[in-house]
Design a protein around this motif. Structure first.
Motif, short mmCIF file in Angstrom:
data_model
loop_
_atom_site.label_atom_id
_atom_site.label_comp_id
_atom_site.label_asym_id
_atom_site.label_seq_id
_atom_site.Cartn_x
_atom_site.Cartn_y
_atom_site.Cartn_z
N PRO A 19 0.81 -1.22 0.00
CA PRO A 19 0.00 0.00 0.00
C PRO A 19 0.85 1.27 0.00
CG PRO A 19 -0.94 -1.59 1.51
CD PRO A 19 0.40 -2.15 1.06
N ALA A 20 1.97 1.25 0.69
CA ALA A 20 2.84 2.43 0.72
C ALA A 20 3.42 2.72 -0.66
CB ALA A 20 3.97 2.23 1.74
N GLU A 21 3.82 1.69 -1.38
CA GLU A 21 4.35 1.90 -2.73
C GLU A 21 3.25 2.33 -3.69
OE1 GLU A 21 7.32 2.32 -3.53
OE2 GLU A 21 8.19 1.55 -1.69
N PHE A 22 2.05 1.81 -3.51
CA PHE A 22 0.92 2.25 -4.34
C PHE A 22 0.71 3.75 -4.14
CE2 PHE A 22 -3.60 3.11 -5.05
CZ PHE A 22 -3.75 2.62 -6.32
N PHE A 23 0.72 4.19 -2.89
CA PHE A 23 0.55 5.62 -2.58
C PHE A 23 1.67 6.43 -3.23
CE2 PHE A 23 1.39 9.34 0.06
CZ PHE A 23 0.15 9.97 0.00
N ALA A 24 2.90 5.97 -3.11
CA ALA A 24 4.03 6.72 -3.67
C ALA A 24 3.97 6.80 -5.19
CB ALA A 24 5.34 6.06 -3.23
N VAL A 25 3.71 5.67 -5.83
CA VAL A 25 3.66 5.65 -7.29
C VAL A 25 2.48 6.48 -7.79
CG1 VAL A 25 3.27 4.17 -9.31
CG2 VAL A 25 4.87 3.46 -7.53
N LEU A 26 1.32 6.32 -7.18
CA LEU A 26 0.15 7.09 -7.61
C LEU A 26 0.32 8.57 -7.34
CD1 LEU A 26 -2.69 6.56 -8.94
CD2 LEU A 26 -1.40 4.54 -8.39
N SER A 27 1.01 8.93 -6.28
CA SER A 27 1.28 10.35 -6.02
C SER A 27 2.13 10.94 -7.14
CB SER A 27 1.99 10.53 -4.67
OG SER A 27 1.12 10.22 -3.62
N GLU A 28 3.13 10.20 -7.56
CA GLU A 28 3.99 10.67 -8.66
C GLU A 28 3.18 10.83 -9.94
OE1 GLU A 28 7.96 9.21 -11.08
OE2 GLU A 28 7.42 8.20 -9.22
N VAL A 29 2.38 9.83 -10.28
CA VAL A 29 1.58 9.88 -11.50
C VAL A 29 0.51 10.97 -11.40
CG1 VAL A 29 0.05 8.53 -13.01
CG2 VAL A 29 2.03 7.45 -11.98
N PHE A 30 -0.01 11.18 -10.22
CA PHE A 30 -1.01 12.23 -9.98
C PHE A 30 -0.49 13.59 -10.45
CE2 PHE A 30 -2.50 15.50 -6.91
CZ PHE A 30 -3.87 15.47 -7.17
N PHE A 31 0.78 13.88 -10.17
CA PHE A 31 1.34 15.17 -10.56
C PHE A 31 1.90 15.17 -11.99
CE2 PHE A 31 1.54 15.63 -5.91
CZ PHE A 31 0.85 16.83 -5.80
N GLU A 32 2.47 14.07 -12.43
CA GLU A 32 3.10 14.03 -13.74
C GLU A 32 2.13 13.72 -14.87
OE1 GLU A 32 6.52 11.51 -13.67
OE2 GLU A 32 7.55 12.77 -12.20
N LEU A 33 1.15 12.89 -14.62
CA LEU A 33 0.16 12.49 -15.63
C LEU A 33 -1.25 12.55 -15.03
CD1 LEU A 33 2.14 9.38 -16.92
CD2 LEU A 33 1.93 11.57 -18.09
N PRO A 34 -1.68 13.74 -14.64
CA PRO A 34 -2.94 13.84 -13.91
C PRO A 34 -4.17 13.37 -14.69
CG PRO A 34 -2.16 16.01 -14.54
CD PRO A 34 -1.06 15.04 -14.85
N LEU A 35 -4.20 13.58 -15.99
CA LEU A 35 -5.38 13.16 -16.76
C LEU A 35 -5.49 11.64 -16.83
CD1 LEU A 35 -5.31 15.78 -19.64
CD2 LEU A 35 -6.68 15.82 -17.55
N ILE A 36 -4.36 10.98 -16.92
CA ILE A 36 -4.37 9.51 -16.92
C ILE A 36 -4.80 8.98 -15.56
CG2 ILE A 36 -2.84 7.48 -16.98
CD1 ILE A 36 -1.42 8.84 -19.33
N THR A 37 -4.29 9.60 -14.51
CA THR A 37 -4.70 9.20 -13.16
C THR A 37 -6.19 9.39 -12.98
OG1 THR A 37 -2.54 9.95 -12.36
CG2 THR A 37 -4.22 9.50 -10.69
N GLN A 38 -6.68 10.53 -13.40
CA GLN A 38 -8.11 10.83 -13.25
C GLN A 38 -8.97 9.87 -14.06
OE1 GLN A 38 -9.47 14.67 -14.78
NE2 GLN A 38 -10.25 15.07 -12.73
N GLN A 39 -8.51 9.51 -15.25
CA GLN A 39 -9.28 8.62 -16.12
C GLN A 39 -9.31 7.19 -15.60
OE1 GLN A 39 -7.75 8.34 -20.10
NE2 GLN A 39 -9.36 6.97 -20.78
#
Length: 61
Positions: A19-39
């Motif tokens: 879960p900690a790595e999921f949070f870290a990876v998703l946090s990075e993608v949230f800022f770098e590729l926000p539209l993909i994260t949102q989709q």
């Protein structure tokens, strides 16, 4: 499940390690590729937007 079946994933498969790595990876993608994260992870995107008090996808619209 995608990682276990060796399917291609949208985010770095390392996110499945814990879960900690999921949070870290998703946090990075949230800022770098926000539209993909949102989709692909809309509920996670909403939670991260609340957590970080930012909506990075708004900058791309």
């Amino acid at each position: 499940h995608q990682v276990d079946k060796r399917h291609e994933t949208i985010i770095d498969p390392y996110a499945a390690e814990s879960p900690a790595e999921f949070f870290a990876v998703l946090s990075e993608v949230f800022f770098e590729l926000p539209l993909i994260t949102q989709q692909h992870f809309p509920s996670v995107y909403e939670q991260l937007a609340l957590f970080y008090r930012q909506d990075p996808a708004q900058r791309w619209r």
